[in-house]
Design a protein around this motif. Sequence first.
Motif, PDB file in Angstrom:
ATOM      1  N   GLY A 100     -21.251  10.897   5.107  1.00 56.60           N
ATOM      2  CA  GLY A 100     -20.796  11.150   6.307  1.00 56.60           C
ATOM      3  C   GLY A 100     -19.922  10.155   6.991  1.00 56.60           C
ATOM      4  N   ILE A 101     -19.777   9.058   6.461  1.00 50.08           N
ATOM      5  CA  ILE A 101     -18.600   7.971   6.866  1.00 50.08           C
ATOM      6  C   ILE A 101     -17.418   8.002   6.204  1.00 50.08           C
ATOM      7  CG2 ILE A 101     -18.365   5.487   7.543  1.00 50.08           C
ATOM      8  CD1 ILE A 101     -21.317   5.257   7.774  1.00 50.08           C
ATOM      9  N   HIS A 102     -16.246   8.378   6.770  1.00 49.90           N
ATOM     10  CA  HIS A 102     -14.962   8.679   6.177  1.00 49.90           C
ATOM     11  C   HIS A 102     -14.008   7.252   6.621  1.00 49.90           C
ATOM     12  CE1 HIS A 102     -16.064  12.838   5.322  1.00 49.90           C
ATOM     13  NE2 HIS A 102     -16.986  12.570   6.257  1.00 49.90           N
ATOM     14  N   VAL A 103     -13.941   6.616   5.497  1.00 47.11           N
ATOM     15  CA  VAL A 103     -12.974   5.587   5.798  1.00 47.11           C
ATOM     16  C   VAL A 103     -11.730   5.718   4.818  1.00 47.11           C
ATOM     17  CG1 VAL A 103     -12.674   2.872   5.082  1.00 47.11           C
ATOM     18  CG2 VAL A 103     -15.072   3.933   6.020  1.00 47.11           C
ATOM     19  N   TYR A 104     -10.765   5.759   5.461  1.00 48.08           N
ATOM     20  CA  TYR A 104      -9.077   5.998   4.647  1.00 48.08           C
ATOM     21  C   TYR A 104      -8.246   4.735   4.743  1.00 48.08           C
ATOM     22  CZ  TYR A 104     -10.415  10.799   3.559  1.00 48.08           C
ATOM     23  OH  TYR A 104     -11.062  11.976   2.858  1.00 48.08           O
ATOM     24  N   VAL A 105      -7.382   4.639   3.992  1.00 47.67           N
ATOM     25  CA  VAL A 105      -6.266   3.752   4.299  1.00 47.67           C
ATOM     26  C   VAL A 105      -5.117   4.430   4.071  1.00 47.67           C
ATOM     27  CG1 VAL A 105      -7.685   1.620   3.552  1.00 47.67           C
ATOM     28  CG2 VAL A 105      -6.552   3.001   1.976  1.00 47.67           C
ATOM     29  N   ALA A 106      -4.144   3.851   4.663  1.00 49.01           N
ATOM     30  CA  ALA A 106      -2.718   4.422   4.618  1.00 49.01           C
ATOM     31  C   ALA A 106      -2.146   3.367   3.402  1.00 49.01           C
ATOM     32  CB  ALA A 106      -1.865   4.246   5.766  1.00 49.01           C
ATOM     33  N   ILE A 107      -1.512   4.060   2.466  1.00 48.29           N
ATOM     34  CA  ILE A 107      -0.925   3.139   1.346  1.00 48.29           C
ATOM     35  C   ILE A 107       0.560   3.216   1.395  1.00 48.29           C
ATOM     36  CG2 ILE A 107      -1.206   2.448  -1.127  1.00 48.29           C
ATOM     37  CD1 ILE A 107      -4.008   3.381  -1.127  1.00 48.29           C
ATOM     38  N   ARG A 152     -11.259  20.101   8.644  1.00 44.37           N
ATOM     39  CA  ARG A 152     -11.854  20.781   7.392  1.00 44.37           C
ATOM     40  C   ARG A 152     -13.512  20.460   7.522  1.00 44.37           C
ATOM     41  NH1 ARG A 152     -14.130  17.993   3.354  1.00 44.37           N
ATOM     42  NH2 ARG A 152     -13.380  16.146   3.939  1.00 44.37           N
ATOM     43  N   LEU A 153     -13.961  19.274   7.984  1.00 46.98           N
ATOM     44  CA  LEU A 153     -15.332  18.917   8.101  1.00 46.98           C
ATOM     45  C   LEU A 153     -16.097  20.189   9.118  1.00 46.98           C
ATOM     46  CD1 LEU A 153     -15.221  15.098   8.134  1.00 46.98           C
ATOM     47  CD2 LEU A 153     -16.151  16.534   6.355  1.00 46.98           C
TER      48      LEU A 153
END
Length: 223
Positions: free
Chosen positions: A44-51, A99-100
């Motif tokens: 349920g926790i969404h951690v995203y990085v910009a690469i 989406r979620l």
Amino acid sequence: MQYHRITSINDPYFASLHALLKRIFPPEEVLAYELWKEPLEDPGIHVYVAIDNGEVVGSTEYRYYPELRVAMTDFTIIGVANKGIGRFLMRSREKDLARLARESGTAPIGMFAEIYNPYESGEHEFGGVTPMNPFIRREVLSHIGYKMINFPYVHPSWEHTGEAVEGLNLCFLPVDEELSFIPASLVVQFLEGYYSALPNKPQQWLDMVEGLRGRDQIELLPI
């Protein structure tokens, strides 16, 4: 630019993300490295990085609560100026949250965020990155449509010290731009769920939540 989800402290990009967190935010806002293990593994926790060119240049963390029909933006980090990172993260997050919501069969009503109030707490350096300056960020978030929830706000320290952290406002980005109040019960449900991971809560936070229980609605003010 790549939008990459991190689900483990063993992800090759996590060390760079944590270093960026420590560079940008004050210590009481950053969870210790090893304590990230369980949150990252939480679906349920969404951690995203910009690469960009193999380097972590930004990040965002968020959650969606289908039972409340609200999202929460934990943080958005811009590590390098003049790359359009903020816009990239915001649009990528919007698409993923849509989406979620779609997958849960719900229609979101808005998104919470804790926003620094530099007019009360004084200016933080925030790693020397100009886009992270709290005055700039506050104005940008106002332009996006966030509104301040009108009550004195504190939150428990993420350092697990049991101290109350001040200098922020709890804000809300309503889907309905004309919305001027939200139910106090929604705020209570959100805060109790969001901070359930911190068992050592300060009395100031407990008193704040108890005070909200006695209210019907809370005004949304411009920021």
